[in-house]
Design a protein around this motif. Structure first.
Motif, PDB file in Angstrom:
ATOM      1  N   UNK A 147       0.817  -1.209   0.000  1.00  0.00           N
ATOM      2  CA  UNK A 147       0.000   0.000   0.000  1.00  0.00           C
ATOM      3  C   UNK A 147       0.852   1.262   0.000  1.00  0.00           C
ATOM      4  N   UNK A 148       2.063   1.172   0.550  1.00  0.00           N
ATOM      5  CA  UNK A 148       2.928   2.346   0.551  1.00  0.00           C
ATOM      6  C   UNK A 148       3.258   2.812  -0.854  1.00  0.00           C
TER       7      UNK A 148
ATOM      8  N   UNK B 127      -6.459   2.177   3.527  1.00  0.00           N
ATOM      9  CA  UNK B 127      -7.426   3.178   3.967  1.00  0.00           C
ATOM     10  C   UNK B 127      -8.650   3.052   3.074  1.00  0.00           C
ATOM     11  N   UNK B 128      -9.777   3.424   3.588  1.00  0.00           N
ATOM     12  CA  UNK B 128     -11.019   3.266   2.830  1.00  0.00           C
ATOM     13  C   UNK B 128     -11.017   4.068   1.532  1.00  0.00           C
ATOM     14  N   UNK B 129     -10.224   5.141   1.459  1.00  0.00           N
ATOM     15  CA  UNK B 129     -10.196   5.988   0.263  1.00  0.00           C
ATOM     16  C   UNK B 129      -9.059   5.635  -0.699  1.00  0.00           C
TER      17      UNK B 129
ATOM     18  N   UNK C  61     -10.099   4.320  -4.293  1.00  0.00           N
ATOM     19  CA  UNK C  61     -10.725   5.372  -5.088  1.00  0.00           C
ATOM     20  C   UNK C  61      -9.695   6.387  -5.563  1.00  0.00           C
ATOM     21  N   UNK C  62      -8.788   6.805  -4.687  1.00  0.00           N
ATOM     22  CA  UNK C  62      -7.763   7.769  -5.072  1.00  0.00           C
ATOM     23  C   UNK C  62      -6.807   7.175  -6.094  1.00  0.00           C
ATOM     24  N   UNK C  63      -6.454   5.900  -5.917  1.00  0.00           N
ATOM     25  CA  UNK C  63      -5.564   5.249  -6.875  1.00  0.00           C
ATOM     26  C   UNK C  63      -6.200   5.186  -8.254  1.00  0.00           C
TER      27      UNK C  63
END
Length: 377
Positions: A7-8, A305-307, A310-312
């Motif tokens: 995730x980083x 994270x929950x967002x 979507x951000x990716x």
């Protein structure tokens, strides 16, 4: 290969594209040439711009290399990888060239070359001349050059993976990971960049693909190191040991860059003074900051994270449209004579809002999704 998602690296990719958008907002204010400029550019803006100038694009290629390797592993073959990458990159590239980009060269021609025709006349007439107009190549891919280069690099990777036996690829990856282990991850890529600087001291990036050889040599290195991070995750061990050192070196190198720039701006030294030191420090700061950011992402950001998803997903549509929004809004601000601080605030708000609408509307309409770089539902 460790199949666990890092995730980083996702957050690093999101941050790299966000920084790119902010950098292009800064181009409205800095004295360097661009499509539209504030009436009185600000010299001091060069300092924060140069703080990211040496590493923001190589970082994008590094995280793109990492993501490409992950996609190749997921799809399981060169053929499927080529089809997927071509659809996800070339379709939005064509859409961008045809629909998103044209206001940018039109505004540049109007504000800097005295062009008098309307946007519509330019769009359906001069834009598709397949030649130059006052030195501007038309049609153009403008900021989407990154998409072109990334597609070429992924096709090169696919060709290697298709033609080189798996056992040989594994040996090469093992050898490269060992070669770049420990402190060598800091030194060897940097030596490559410094060698390119010595061999091509006067090269300026063209973003035109075929006449930009030194730039390809510059960007291919972080792309394939990013790929190597995915297929040999043990390389993160070297980053964990050395990212703090890399950060200190990067800060010190930028201090040299900033000092020389301030001397130039103050007229304390002739323009020729310090050019070699400036260029070397710029390269040192660039690569060491990339290593430091990968280390920070690995140490502190490797959590979900929950967002995040979507951000990716949103960063590519944001990238496609952001510069056209900046140039168009900047043109109106220039015509209205708006000052620097309110212009900056308006540009940030307008760009974020416009990018978000572009993404939200495009993702909700099935046939638009491929055009803005999203998968079909």
């Amino acid at each position: 290969m460790n199949t666990a998602r890092h995730h980083g690296m996702d957050w690093l990719r999101i941050g790299a594209f966000g920084l790119l958008i902010l950098y292009h907002i800064g181009m409205y204010f800095v004295p360097w040439g661009w499509h539209v400029k504030i009436a009185q550019p600000l010299d001091w803006v060069q300092l924060p711009m140069l703080a990211t100038n040496g590493w923001r694009l190589p970082l994008l290629f590094l995280v793109s290399g990492y993501a490409s390797a992950a996609l190749f592993a997921k799809l399981g073959g060169s053929g499927a990888f080529v089809r997927s990458r071509s659809a996800r990159l070339l379709i939005p590239l064509a859409f961008g060239i045809l629909v998103v980009i044209p206001p940018q060269p039109w505004i540049e021609l109007v504000t800097q070359h005295g062009y008098a025709k309307s946007l519509g006349t330019f769009w359906f007439g001069d834009y598709f001349r397949f030649g130059t107009l006052d030195g501007i190549v038309l049609p153009t891919w403008q900021h989407l050059w990154f998409v072109v280069y990334l597609w070429v690099y992924t096709m090169l990777a696919a060709a290697v993976l298709a033609w080189v036996p798996a056992a040989t690829r594994a040996k090469v990856a093992d050898g490269a990971a060992q070669l770049l282990g420990g402190w060598r991850l800091l030194a060897l890529p940097l030596l490559w960049w410094l060698l390119l600087l010595a061999l091509f001291p006067d090269h300026e990036e063209t973003h035109a693909l075929f006449d930009d050889g030194p730039s390809h040599l510059h960007y291919l290195m972080p792309f394939f190191i990013g790929w190597l991070f995915r297929v040999r995750p043990a390389m993160f061990d070297a980053v964990a040991r050395w990212w703090r050192v890399a950060l200190l070196v990067s800060v010190a190198a930028f201090a040299v860059v900033a000092t020389i720039l301030c001397l130039w701006l103050s007229g304390a030294q002739p323009p020729e003074w310090g050019r070699a030191a400036f260029d070397i420090a710029h390269q040192v700061q660039g690569w060491t900051m990339i290593v430091a950011l990968v280390g920070i992402a690995d140490r502190f950001w490797n959590r979900d994270h929950s967002k995040r998803a979507m951000l990716a997903e949103a960063v590519f549509p944001f990238y496609i449209v952001h510069q056209t929004i900046i140039v168009v809004v900047g043109w109106y601000l220039l015509r209205a004579g708006v000052g620097a601080l309110p212009s900056f605030l308006i540009l940030v708000a307008a760009t974020v809002t416009g990018c978000w609408l572009f993404y939200r509307i495009g993702r909700s309409i099935g046939w638009l999704r491929p055009l803005i770089g999203l998968q079909r539902k």
